[in-house]
Design a protein around this motif. Structure first.
Motif, PDB file in Angstrom:
ATOM      1  N   TYR A 418      48.682  20.064  11.375  1.00 41.08           N
ATOM      2  CA  TYR A 418      47.626  20.728  10.604  1.00 41.08           C
ATOM      3  C   TYR A 418      48.135  22.041  10.004  1.00 41.08           C
ATOM      4  O   TYR A 418      47.854  22.357   8.833  1.00 41.08           O
ATOM      5  CB  TYR A 418      46.399  20.990  11.476  1.00 41.08           C
ATOM      6  CG  TYR A 418      45.306  21.736  10.746  1.00 41.08           C
ATOM      7  CD1 TYR A 418      44.570  21.101   9.744  1.00 41.08           C
ATOM      8  CD2 TYR A 418      45.039  23.073  11.023  1.00 41.08           C
ATOM      9  CE1 TYR A 418      43.580  21.785   9.045  1.00 41.08           C
ATOM     10  CE2 TYR A 418      44.052  23.759  10.343  1.00 41.08           C
ATOM     11  CZ  TYR A 418      43.332  23.106   9.346  1.00 41.08           C
ATOM     12  OH  TYR A 418      42.360  23.786   8.649  1.00 41.08           O
ATOM     13  N   LYS A 435      41.697  18.011   6.291  1.00 39.80           N
ATOM     14  CA  LYS A 435      41.723  17.015   7.367  1.00 39.80           C
ATOM     15  C   LYS A 435      41.450  15.606   6.833  1.00 39.80           C
ATOM     16  O   LYS A 435      42.012  14.623   7.341  1.00 39.80           O
ATOM     17  CB  LYS A 435      40.718  17.399   8.449  1.00 39.80           C
ATOM     18  CG  LYS A 435      41.172  18.644   9.225  1.00 39.80           C
ATOM     19  CD  LYS A 435      40.172  19.074  10.279  1.00 39.80           C
ATOM     20  CE  LYS A 435      40.739  20.239  11.094  1.00 39.80           C
ATOM     21  NZ  LYS A 435      39.770  20.755  12.103  1.00 39.80           N
ATOM     22  N   LYS A 445      42.520  12.640  13.786  1.00 46.19           N
ATOM     23  CA  LYS A 445      42.226  13.858  14.547  1.00 46.19           C
ATOM     24  C   LYS A 445      43.207  14.102  15.690  1.00 46.19           C
ATOM     25  O   LYS A 445      43.638  15.241  15.916  1.00 46.19           O
ATOM     26  CB  LYS A 445      40.796  13.778  15.094  1.00 46.19           C
ATOM     27  CG  LYS A 445      40.332  15.032  15.811  1.00 46.19           C
ATOM     28  CD  LYS A 445      38.886  14.897  16.251  1.00 46.19           C
ATOM     29  CE  LYS A 445      38.419  16.169  16.955  1.00 46.19           C
ATOM     30  NZ  LYS A 445      37.004  16.067  17.380  1.00 46.19           N
ATOM     31  N   TRP A 448      46.450  16.091  14.724  1.00 46.34           N
ATOM     32  CA  TRP A 448      46.446  17.377  14.025  1.00 46.34           C
ATOM     33  C   TRP A 448      47.185  18.485  14.781  1.00 46.34           C
ATOM     34  O   TRP A 448      47.816  19.347  14.183  1.00 46.34           O
ATOM     35  CB  TRP A 448      45.015  17.813  13.710  1.00 46.34           C
ATOM     36  CG  TRP A 448      44.328  16.869  12.755  1.00 46.34           C
ATOM     37  CD1 TRP A 448      44.918  15.989  11.902  1.00 46.34           C
ATOM     38  CD2 TRP A 448      42.914  16.704  12.580  1.00 46.34           C
ATOM     39  NE1 TRP A 448      43.977  15.281  11.203  1.00 46.34           N
ATOM     40  CE2 TRP A 448      42.723  15.700  11.593  1.00 46.34           C
ATOM     41  CE3 TRP A 448      41.789  17.299  13.151  1.00 46.34           C
ATOM     42  CZ2 TRP A 448      41.462  15.289  11.173  1.00 46.34           C
ATOM     43  CZ3 TRP A 448      40.526  16.892  12.737  1.00 46.34           C
ATOM     44  CH2 TRP A 448      40.372  15.902  11.751  1.00 46.34           C
TER      45      TRP A 448
END
Length: 531
Positions: A418, A435, A445, A448
């Protein structure tokens, strides 16, 4: 020739990598084994080579395979003779020639008096003329190490050859020799590769995926055609299931509305009829049970269709989701970006025997070719303005370029996925937008916070492409340096599709002719002509 039955393999941590693998290889078969990174291709080859034992199942072979491994520096401390598996014979022969004619030396040599000569002929065939067998492998380039192991085929003349990514470090000349061997050899071959030119020389393609092997009776082009047909059928099934799911939900809604109306009317009639409370409660419970049963039947049907839909979606390639969607490069087509006149490098000793003269115009797709050591990376540095020419002149217009090497050095290994994406967020996208784009490039998710240092080559490539979409404004020039070396076929497909969407100038250093053709390279700068 080679037979596998119910073969399985689990890592020491008990994670199952391969299970129920069945395979039969006949004499003189030429088979390509493909699959995503992590599918277990190299592990399967090691099992066939006898390097590791399967957790379960049977492996039978009529002859000892000769194995050309993927190279990661694990042989650096070995000599060439040791890597080729001939050091004992070479030492015995040397001892005998020096007068040490012992029973031990004669037994070790086993009348193989031509072993040294055979090694030199084999090495020369792969353009390694005069290489001493006592040289450490760590002194050689990646391409030379690969050629040493390939030379071993001629030294040992096995019936069965296992090749793991044999073209990875080879230049164009080395690849041509490899392709010629594959086409003309009587040996039985099983090859793991992402080199699509090589894959088209195979008679059968085996796809290893989800712990099974699927056979396609043709070369890689045939495989692609069959996969297209399969994917079209899957997409059609997907549309049908989505339609069925919508219809099932609508039917459930209509049925429940109709049942509620019937229950409401029944209740009003019961109240008008003045039925006793206990009977009213019995009828109410009966109606509720009936409604619950109807709801359960519909829910079961919807769940079944949803599971089928989820399975279909998991089987469909996610390549198409990953689009660059960049703004067009700011420069107009045909603008002269680079002009080289009598260009050369070095002072006392020039790199190229003949100076270079070329132009690069905006929108062009150019391949920079040449054997290992011909100066491809040096030329890129000059084009980028990071290195001054030693002779001649280079005029360079103002343009924004991005250089993507095979190690994806633009990815900062100290950052999380991320954080790396946010580094490119110059357009100040909202957090949820960043995202969403990560998710589109297969970073959901749970990825990340994963450190970039833990990513594979294919994952780094996807993150690099994703970062470009987050930055939004396309660079005027993208330079790719051996972009397919560390990628599996799936990730090469992703890269190819992404690059074909790009509208700016493209420079590619690659020995992969198939990739160059697919990204529509129009012209080339061949440095071999100047050496």
């Amino acid at each position: 020739m080679l037979f596998l039955q119910e073969v399985a393999y689990a890592h020491p941590n008990r994670d199952v990598l391969l299970s129920d693998i069945n395979l039969s290889v006949n004499k003189q078969d030429k088979i390509a084994l493909i699959g995503h990174n992590g599918a277990g291709k190299s592990t399967l080859l090691k099992i066939l080579a006898g390097e590791i034992a399967p957790t379960a199942g049977l492996v039978k072979s009529n002859s000892k395979p000769y194995y050309v491994p993927q190279l990661f520096g694990q042989f650096n401390e070995k000599t060439i003779a040791e890597a080729l598996g001939v050091s004992a014979k070479i030492n015995a022969l040397k001892g005998i020639l020096d007068g040490d004619v012992t029973e031990a030396n004669l037994t070790t040599l086993n009348d193989d008096w031509s072993i040294d000569e055979r090694c030199q002929v084999a090495l020369s065939h792969w353009n390694l003329t005069g290489l001493d067998l006592s040289v450490k492998m760590g002194m050689l380039s990646g391409g030379q190490k690969t050629k040493v192991f390939l030379a071993g085929i001629m030294v040992h003349n096995p019936e069965l050859v296992l090749l793991d990514e044999p073209s990875n470090h080879l230049d164009m000349l080395g690849r041509d020799i490899l392709y010629d061997y594959i086409q003309t050899t009587p040996h039985t071959l099983l090859v793991v590769s992402h080199d699509q030119t090589l894959l088209n020389l195979a008679g059968t393609v085996l796809e290893l995926s989800k712990r099974r092997i699927t056979a396609y009776g043709g070369n890689y082009d045939f495989y692609l055609t069959q996969k297209t047909i399969e994917n079209d059928a899957l997409n059609q099934d997907l549309k049908s299931k989505e339609k069925a799911l919508r219809k099932a939900k609508e039917t459930e809604r209509q049925t429940m509305e109709r049942q509620q109306k019937l229950d409401s009317r029944g209740k009003k009639k019961q109240e008008k009829a003045g039925l006793p409370t206990i009977l009213m409660n019995t009828l109410k419970n009966s109606a509720e049970k009936s409604t619950s049963k109807i709801k359960g039947v519909h829910a079961e049907k919807i769940e079944s269709i949803s599971q089928d839909l989820s399975q279909l979606r998991s089987e469909i390639s996610d390549t198409g989701k990953m689009k660059l969607d960049l703004d067009n490069a700011a420069l107009h087509q045909g603008k002269i970006l680079v002009t080289a006149e009598n260009l050369n490098v070095g002072f006392k000793r020039l790199l190229w025997q003949k100076p270079l003269n070329f132009q690069i115009m905006s929108g062009e797709r150019i391949a920079i070719k040449g054997a290992n050591g011909s100066g491809k990376t040096t030329l890129i540095k000059i084009i980028l303005g990071d290195l001054l020419p030693g002779a001649g002149n280079l005029q360079r217009a103002e343009f924004k370029a991005i250089y993507i090497d095979q190690d994806y050095s633009l990815i900062d290994n100290s950052l999380s996925i991320y954080q790396q994406a946010q580094r490119y967020n110059t357009g100040m996208l909202q957090e949820h937008e960043v995202k969403t784009r990560l998710d589109r490039f297969l970073f959901p998710k749970e990825y990340w916070d994963k450190p970039c240092v833990a990513l594979s080559g294919g994952e780094k490539m996807r993150l690099m492409l994703c970062s470009l979409t987050i930055g939004n404004q396309a660079p005027d020039m993208i330079i790719l340096d051996e972009p397919t070396n560390n990628l599996d076929i799936h990730n090469i497909e992703i890269l190819t599709n992404a690059i074909n969407e790009y509208k700016g100038t493209l420079l590619v250093v690659s020995h992969d002719a198939y990739f160059l053709q697919r990204v529509r390279v129009e012209t080339e700068i061949d440095l071999s002509e100047f050496r």
